[in-house]
Design an enzyme around this catalytic site. Structure first.
Site, PDB file in Angstrom:
ATOM      1  N   GLY A   9      13.767  -2.305   1.376  1.00  0.00           N
ATOM      2  CA  GLY A   9      14.168  -3.295   0.357  1.00  0.00           C
ATOM      3  C   GLY A   9      14.223  -4.688   0.972  1.00  0.00           C
ATOM      4  O   GLY A   9      15.046  -5.521   0.597  1.00  0.00           O
ATOM      5  N   GLY A  12      13.968  -8.428  -1.036  1.00  0.00           N
ATOM      6  CA  GLY A  12      14.949  -8.891  -2.003  1.00  0.00           C
ATOM      7  C   GLY A  12      15.762 -10.068  -1.479  1.00  0.00           C
ATOM      8  O   GLY A  12      15.459 -10.640  -0.434  1.00  0.00           O
ATOM      9  N   GLN A  13      16.821 -10.413  -2.250  1.00  0.00           N
ATOM     10  CA  GLN A  13      17.614 -11.599  -1.925  1.00  0.00           C
ATOM     11  C   GLN A  13      18.232 -11.477  -0.526  1.00  0.00           C
ATOM     12  O   GLN A  13      18.152 -12.413   0.266  1.00  0.00           O
ATOM     13  CB  GLN A  13      18.734 -11.783  -2.979  1.00  0.00           C
ATOM     14  CG  GLN A  13      19.455 -13.120  -2.845  1.00  0.00           C
ATOM     15  CD  GLN A  13      20.766 -13.184  -3.629  1.00  0.00           C
ATOM     16  OE1 GLN A  13      21.231 -12.196  -4.190  1.00  0.00           O
ATOM     17  NE2 GLN A  13      21.356 -14.362  -3.657  1.00  0.00           N
ATOM     18  N   ILE A  36       8.987  -1.733  -1.898  1.00  0.00           N
ATOM     19  CA  ILE A  36       8.050  -1.121  -2.832  1.00  0.00           C
ATOM     20  C   ILE A  36       7.025  -2.145  -3.314  1.00  0.00           C
ATOM     21  O   ILE A  36       6.037  -1.808  -3.957  1.00  0.00           O
ATOM     22  CB  ILE A  36       8.820  -0.481  -4.010  1.00  0.00           C
ATOM     23  CG1 ILE A  36       7.992   0.577  -4.700  1.00  0.00           C
ATOM     24  CG2 ILE A  36       9.336  -1.535  -4.995  1.00  0.00           C
ATOM     25  CD1 ILE A  36       8.793   1.572  -5.492  1.00  0.00           C
ATOM     26  N   ARG A  37       7.279  -3.411  -2.986  1.00  0.00           N
ATOM     27  CA  ARG A  37       6.359  -4.506  -3.340  1.00  0.00           C
ATOM     28  C   ARG A  37       6.295  -5.468  -2.165  1.00  0.00           C
ATOM     29  O   ARG A  37       7.154  -5.430  -1.276  1.00  0.00           O
ATOM     30  CB  ARG A  37       6.885  -5.258  -4.568  1.00  0.00           C
ATOM     31  CG  ARG A  37       8.272  -5.830  -4.281  1.00  0.00           C
ATOM     32  CD  ARG A  37       8.809  -6.723  -5.377  1.00  0.00           C
ATOM     33  NE  ARG A  37      10.191  -7.098  -5.087  1.00  0.00           N
ATOM     34  CZ  ARG A  37      10.614  -8.328  -4.809  1.00  0.00           C
ATOM     35  NH1 ARG A  37       9.773  -9.338  -4.760  1.00  0.00           N
ATOM     36  NH2 ARG A  37      11.892  -8.577  -4.575  1.00  0.00           N
ATOM     37  N   ASP A  53       8.463   3.516  -0.613  1.00  0.00           N
ATOM     38  CA  ASP A  53       9.353   3.822  -1.727  1.00  0.00           C
ATOM     39  C   ASP A  53      10.611   4.496  -1.176  1.00  0.00           C
ATOM     40  O   ASP A  53      10.537   5.591  -0.595  1.00  0.00           O
ATOM     41  CB  ASP A  53       8.625   4.754  -2.715  1.00  0.00           C
ATOM     42  CG  ASP A  53       9.504   5.136  -3.905  1.00  0.00           C
ATOM     43  OD1 ASP A  53      10.711   4.783  -3.917  1.00  0.00           O
ATOM     44  OD2 ASP A  53       8.971   5.792  -4.824  1.00  0.00           O
ATOM     45  N   TYR A 143      26.202   0.659 -12.096  1.00  0.00           N
ATOM     46  CA  TYR A 143      26.045   0.162 -10.722  1.00  0.00           C
ATOM     47  C   TYR A 143      27.299   0.470  -9.889  1.00  0.00           C
ATOM     48  O   TYR A 143      27.207   1.002  -8.778  1.00  0.00           O
ATOM     49  CB  TYR A 143      25.808  -1.344 -10.804  1.00  0.00           C
ATOM     50  CG  TYR A 143      25.688  -2.081  -9.508  1.00  0.00           C
ATOM     51  CD1 TYR A 143      24.589  -1.914  -8.661  1.00  0.00           C
ATOM     52  CD2 TYR A 143      26.661  -3.011  -9.134  1.00  0.00           C
ATOM     53  CE1 TYR A 143      24.474  -2.637  -7.490  1.00  0.00           C
ATOM     54  CE2 TYR A 143      26.546  -3.737  -7.965  1.00  0.00           C
ATOM     55  CZ  TYR A 143      25.463  -3.552  -7.148  1.00  0.00           C
ATOM     56  OH  TYR A 143      25.355  -4.283  -5.986  1.00  0.00           O
ATOM     57  N   LYS A 147      27.802   2.820  -6.588  1.00  0.00           N
ATOM     58  CA  LYS A 147      28.311   2.304  -5.307  1.00  0.00           C
ATOM     59  C   LYS A 147      29.549   3.087  -4.862  1.00  0.00           C
ATOM     60  O   LYS A 147      29.702   3.407  -3.684  1.00  0.00           O
ATOM     61  CB  LYS A 147      28.633   0.807  -5.415  1.00  0.00           C
ATOM     62  CG  LYS A 147      27.417  -0.100  -5.535  1.00  0.00           C
ATOM     63  CD  LYS A 147      26.533  -0.050  -4.287  1.00  0.00           C
ATOM     64  CE  LYS A 147      25.389  -1.052  -4.355  1.00  0.00           C
ATOM     65  NZ  LYS A 147      24.426  -0.905  -3.259  1.00  0.00           N
TER      66      LYS A 147
HETATM   67  P1  NAD Z   1      17.396  -7.411  -4.716  1.00  0.00           P
HETATM   68  O1  NAD Z   1      17.246  -6.837  -6.070  1.00  0.00           O
HETATM   69  O2  NAD Z   1      17.198  -8.871  -4.531  1.00  0.00           O
HETATM   70  O3  NAD Z   1      16.457  -6.639  -3.691  1.00  0.00           O
HETATM   71  C1  NAD Z   1      16.270  -5.256  -3.726  1.00  0.00           C
HETATM   72  C2  NAD Z   1      14.908  -4.943  -3.158  1.00  0.00           C
HETATM   73  O4  NAD Z   1      14.690  -3.540  -3.228  1.00  0.00           O
HETATM   74  C3  NAD Z   1      13.762  -5.619  -3.935  1.00  0.00           C
HETATM   75  O5  NAD Z   1      12.935  -6.343  -3.067  1.00  0.00           O
HETATM   76  C4  NAD Z   1      13.020  -4.447  -4.573  1.00  0.00           C
HETATM   77  O6  NAD Z   1      11.615  -4.637  -4.651  1.00  0.00           O
HETATM   78  C5  NAD Z   1      13.357  -3.327  -3.589  1.00  0.00           C
HETATM   79  N1  NAD Z   1      13.191  -2.008  -4.195  1.00  0.00           N
HETATM   80  C6  NAD Z   1      13.458  -1.603  -5.454  1.00  0.00           C
HETATM   81  N2  NAD Z   1      13.144  -0.318  -5.625  1.00  0.00           N
HETATM   82  C7  NAD Z   1      12.670   0.120  -4.445  1.00  0.00           C
HETATM   83  C8  NAD Z   1      12.171   1.369  -3.979  1.00  0.00           C
HETATM   84  N3  NAD Z   1      12.109   2.438  -4.778  1.00  0.00           N
HETATM   85  N4  NAD Z   1      11.758   1.445  -2.699  1.00  0.00           N
HETATM   86  C9  NAD Z   1      11.812   0.369  -1.871  1.00  0.00           C
HETATM   87  N5  NAD Z   1      12.257  -0.836  -2.254  1.00  0.00           N
HETATM   88  C10 NAD Z   1      12.685  -0.948  -3.529  1.00  0.00           C
HETATM   89  O7  NAD Z   1      18.861  -6.984  -4.201  1.00  0.00           O
HETATM   90  P2  NAD Z   1      19.764  -7.714  -3.110  1.00  0.00           P
HETATM   91  O8  NAD Z   1      20.591  -8.719  -3.816  1.00  0.00           O
HETATM   92  O9  NAD Z   1      18.969  -8.116  -1.943  1.00  0.00           O
HETATM   93  O10 NAD Z   1      20.750  -6.523  -2.741  1.00  0.00           O
HETATM   94  C11 NAD Z   1      20.561  -5.686  -1.617  1.00  0.00           C
HETATM   95  C12 NAD Z   1      21.717  -4.703  -1.562  1.00  0.00           C
HETATM   96  O11 NAD Z   1      22.959  -5.402  -1.517  1.00  0.00           O
HETATM   97  C13 NAD Z   1      21.812  -3.775  -2.772  1.00  0.00           C
HETATM   98  O12 NAD Z   1      22.281  -2.518  -2.366  1.00  0.00           O
HETATM   99  C14 NAD Z   1      22.852  -4.453  -3.629  1.00  0.00           C
HETATM  100  O13 NAD Z   1      23.474  -3.524  -4.459  1.00  0.00           O
HETATM  101  C15 NAD Z   1      23.795  -4.984  -2.581  1.00  0.00           C
HETATM  102  N6  NAD Z   1      24.616  -6.105  -3.084  1.00  0.00           N
HETATM  103  C16 NAD Z   1      24.049  -7.301  -3.402  1.00  0.00           C
HETATM  104  C17 NAD Z   1      24.839  -8.340  -3.870  1.00  0.00           C
HETATM  105  C18 NAD Z   1      24.269  -9.692  -4.218  1.00  0.00           C
HETATM  106  O14 NAD Z   1      24.992 -10.571  -4.695  1.00  0.00           O
HETATM  107  N7  NAD Z   1      22.996  -9.938  -3.967  1.00  0.00           N
HETATM  108  C19 NAD Z   1      26.229  -8.154  -4.024  1.00  0.00           C
HETATM  109  C20 NAD Z   1      26.767  -6.901  -3.720  1.00  0.00           C
HETATM  110  C21 NAD Z   1      25.951  -5.891  -3.232  1.00  0.00           C
END
Ligand code: NAD
Length: 313
Positions: A9, A12-13, A36-37, A53, A143, A147
């Protein structure tokens, strides 16, 4: 030899910035980014990448064997607002990805796991101010339920199989390098983009909706710190409360007005309001401070200054 790290992952952010930070620390080739992307151009150019994945155990195992991976950071998940639209898909992704890495560690194919939890583990019956590590939880969102279940499983795998898994309950995260991915605190990133582009922002949460928040640099520092600490310091194996600041949309607007005097905020709450209403307003993170020396560096003022400067550039 450098240890090998896999981030699942990574596009992502959080994953994007975590990948940069770990590559800076351990060398680009030691940190395998996967998702996954594909991610943004900078991320893709910064080191090795695998399309992967997180729900496919064999595929993860192949990558782990190929690169002789020792540590996995599992960042793939479906976030709060999106999960309410696709409950079963969220449950399948959030739980199966976690079981996959927990089972790899149980089978001694990897040594250490980072898995993020969230303030979403708390629910409407949780005391909202200065929310303690151990208190009423009862999450009311898909969600949050995933968690909280994840936390229970992490602790179970630690106690039962000795799996070295470490976790933080992140608050809402604010960053300028990557856009947020469908959470309830996304407004606190969008507002800076809109302030610079249009000098106004319509917030999807009501005025007065105070939530715990953190600047991304602090979150990355906390993540690396909990992973680098000696195992005996990590006394909580479900997930640690973590805190930096709390504010509502009107307070972030005031901090932006100090830099952009004609900025204006208006409010049009949507379905994300009820998710926000179920979460704490502020978090007590005494255990993280005591056990592994956690201390935040960014308050709202410093966050606003850093966001505006970097987004402008
Ligand atoms: P995000 O949605 O920005 O990134 C998630 C990434 O996972 C994406 O790049 C997506 O393409 C990838 N993904 C989705 N399905 C997938 C799969 N099947 N296989 C592989 N990759 C896959 O999320 P984020 O904000 O970076 O969050 C990361 C983690 O931190 C998560 O567990 C989220 O719950 C947790 N979190 C985030 C925040 C926040 O404010 N950003 C707050 C609390 C917890």
């Amino acid at each position: 030899m450098q240890k090998s790290i896999l981030i699942i992952g990574a596009c992502g952010q959080i994953g994007t910035e975590l990948t940069y930070a770990l590559r800076e620390k351990h060398g680009a080739d030691s940190v395998i980014a996967s998702d996954i992307r594909e991610g943004n151009t900078d991320l893709m150019a910064s080191g090795p990448f695998e399309l992967l994945d997180a729900t496919n155990y064999e595929a993860i195992e192949d990558v782990v064997m190929h690169y002789e991976i020792e540590e996995v950071y599992l960042m793939a998940a479906m976030l709060s607002a999106t999960a309410e639209k696709f409950p079963m898909r969220a449950w399948n992704l959030n739980m199966n990805s976690l079981f996959n890495v927990l089972n790899l560690a149980k089978e001694k194919k990897i040594n250490k796991i980072f898995w993020p939890s969230s303030i979403a583990v708390f629910g409407p019956n949780t005391p909202k101010e200065n929310t303690l590590q151990n208190t009423i939880m009862e999450p009311s969102t898909v969600y949050g339920i995933s968690k909280q279940s994840g936390e229970r499983w992490c602790e179970y795998y630690f106690n039962k199989y000795g799996v070295d898994v470490r976790s933080i309950r992140y608050p809402g995260l604010i960053s300028w390098k990557t856009q947020p991915g469908g959470g309830t605190t996304d407004y606190a990133v969008e507002i800076y983009h809109e302030a610079l582009n249009n000098k106004k922002y319509t917030c999807f949460l009501e005025e007065g909706t105070t939530l715990p928040m953190m600047f991304m640099d602090d979150a990355i520092r906390a993540t690396i710190s909990i992973m680098e600490n000696d195992s005996e310091n990590i006394k909580i194996r479900s997930s640690y409360n973590l805190s930096a600041m709390s504010f509502d949309p009107s307070e972030i607007a005031i901090s932006i007005k100090n830099h952009i005097s004609d900025f204006e905020i208006s409010y049009e709450p949507d379905s994300r309001q009820s998710i926000a209403d179920s979460w704490p307003k502020s978090i007590n993170d005494a255990e993280a401070q005591k056990d592994w020396g956690w201390k935040p560096e960014f308050d709202l003022e410093k966050t606003t200054k850093t966001m505006l400067e970097n987004l402008k550039a």
